[in-house]
Design a protein around this motif. Structure first.
Motif, PDB file in Angstrom:
ATOM      1  N   VAL A 205      56.812  89.038  22.613  1.00 17.51           N
ATOM      2  CA  VAL A 205      55.783  88.229  23.270  1.00 17.51           C
ATOM      3  C   VAL A 205      56.444  87.496  24.437  1.00 17.51           C
ATOM      4  O   VAL A 205      57.380  86.715  24.244  1.00 17.51           O
ATOM      5  N   ILE A 206      55.981  87.777  25.659  1.00 20.45           N
ATOM      6  CA  ILE A 206      56.536  87.163  26.865  1.00 20.45           C
ATOM      7  C   ILE A 206      55.610  86.028  27.296  1.00 20.45           C
ATOM      8  O   ILE A 206      54.420  86.254  27.532  1.00 20.45           O
ATOM      9  N   PRO A 207      56.123  84.794  27.390  1.00 20.40           N
ATOM     10  CA  PRO A 207      55.257  83.645  27.702  1.00 20.40           C
ATOM     11  C   PRO A 207      54.921  83.524  29.182  1.00 20.40           C
ATOM     12  O   PRO A 207      54.961  82.441  29.763  1.00 20.40           O
ATOM     13  N   LEU A 208      54.602  84.648  29.811  1.00 21.34           N
ATOM     14  CA  LEU A 208      54.186  84.690  31.215  1.00 21.34           C
ATOM     15  C   LEU A 208      52.926  85.549  31.288  1.00 21.34           C
ATOM     16  O   LEU A 208      52.962  86.731  30.959  1.00 21.34           O
ATOM     17  N   ALA A 209      51.823  84.939  31.718  1.00 21.13           N
ATOM     18  CA  ALA A 209      50.572  85.689  31.762  1.00 21.13           C
ATOM     19  C   ALA A 209      49.598  85.015  32.722  1.00 21.13           C
ATOM     20  O   ALA A 209      49.993  84.174  33.536  1.00 21.13           O
ATOM     21  N   GLY A 210      48.324  85.370  32.593  1.00 19.31           N
ATOM     22  CA  GLY A 210      47.334  84.939  33.576  1.00 19.31           C
ATOM     23  C   GLY A 210      47.258  83.446  33.815  1.00 19.31           C
ATOM     24  O   GLY A 210      47.218  82.992  34.964  1.00 19.31           O
TER      25      GLY A 210
END
Length: 351
Positions: A205-210
């Motif tokens: 799970v990468i804590p970079l998103a929209g």
């Protein structure tokens, strides 16, 4: 198989539903989405049940879905997926063994989670076997099931979002094309899974998103999140060459987005490198992108340039029939509906 499959994807900022009619070739009949206010969910758990329930009822009315039976999914950030080794044993012994083994891999008591597993492969000569273990906290699962029960809906199956994406991408079964990566760029997180021959080998799970990208744009431009979101949707291009010294609003927004995309790319590359070391030099040979973030213009081209591998947008599976009047709209928004599609397929497409 069931006569009808309804996939319900309850995301952090929107809810998507998709209905498939069963048959020799399942047929898409309805789909739709509604927005959710920020904070309705937190790390996969439904915090505002009344608010979410009301939105689901509104969505079902809007999409004209009458079924009361749905398939749902827990987001990747709320699940733990591990590829583990156990001593060789019979199937009826694995359930008990996995319960004790799970204590090594989960950061909370085993009696607070729901566990499932699948034996992947047995190695008689080494007296061991590979097992895929999946678990999620009960409070997160129940927050979904109870929210649906309160509005008269019955949960048929609770899946994991990345597994539903595997199904929608046709990657559940064995393939001979090497390791494939699935990236779901959502609102709060980007979920990455690498699999081979239908078996998940790596998840992260990468804590970079929209939402992070929106806030970065808002901070850099000194505007509200609502204004930044509108600019992100309508003015951003992944291939923009804007300079940090540019004074135009659009150029500043594109530069801020570029910085965020480069950071995301770095995390993907690090994940690939780690997978490469763990899996005896196995290489990822393509990346399939989904989620709302995949709607960013030219994102696939950008990631292809940065990662050096083919980057593919999700496609409508060949085994699903889509009426002409729905196909164009679905193709435009497919990255948003891939999870819901994979969930609905679970009910009407034979494994």
């Amino acid at each position: 198989m069931a006569k009808l499959g309804v996939g319900l994807d309850i995301g952090a900022n929107s809810i998507k539903v998709l209905e498939l009619q069963g048959g020799l070739k399942p047929r898409l009949s309805r789909f739709g989405k509604v927005a959710l206010p920020e904070g309705a969910l937190n790390a996969g758990e439904i915090k505002e049940r009344e608010q979410v329930g009301k939105a689901i009822k509104e969505l079902f009315a809007k999409a004209k879905i009458a079924s009361k039976r749905v398939v749902i999914a827990i987001p990747g950030q709320a699940a733990i997926i591990r590829h583990i080794k156990l001593p060789l044993m019979e199937d009826n012994e694995v359930a008990n063994a996995i319960h004790w083994e799970a204590e090594r891999y989960i950061p909370f008591p085993v009696d607070e989670v729901t566990l499932d597993f699948k034996v992947i492969k047995r190695y008689a000569d080494q007296n061991e076997m590979d097992v895929l273990m999946v678990c999620a906290r009960n409070d997160i699962i129940y927050s979904h099931i109870e929210t649906l029960r309160e509005i008269g809906l019955q949960t048929q199956v609770v899946d994991i979002q990345t597994f539903s994406l595997m199904r929608a991408a046709g990657l559940e079964k064995a393939n001979t094309e090497g390791a494939v990566a699935l990236l779901d760029i959502g609102f709060e997180t980007s979920d990455l899974m690498i699999l081979k021959d239908g078996i998940p080998l790596f998840t992260r799970v990468i804590p970079l998103a929209g939402n992070r990208f929106t806030k970065t744009i808002a901070t850099n431009l000194g505007i509200t999140s609502e204004e930044a979101e509108e600019i992100k949707i309508n003015k951003i291009d992944a291939l923009s060459q804007s300079e940090s010294t540019s004074q135009s609003l659009d150029a500043k927004a594109n530069f801020a987005m570029q910085e965020g995309l480069k950071e995301l790319t770095l995390e993907i590359r690090r994940s690939f490198d780690y997978f490469h070391m763990q899996e005896r030099n196995e290489e990822v040979n393509r990346l399939i992108i989904n989620g709302g973030g995949a709607l960013l213009p030219n994102l696939g081209t950008f990631l292809n340039r940065e990662l050096g591998i083919p980057v593919i947008d999700g496609a409508i599976p060949h085994e699903i029939s889509v009426p002409k009047k729905l196909r164009l709209k679905l193709e435009v928004e497919l990255p948003l509906f891939s999870v819901a599609l994979g969930l609905a397929m679970r009910e009407v497409v034979p494994e």
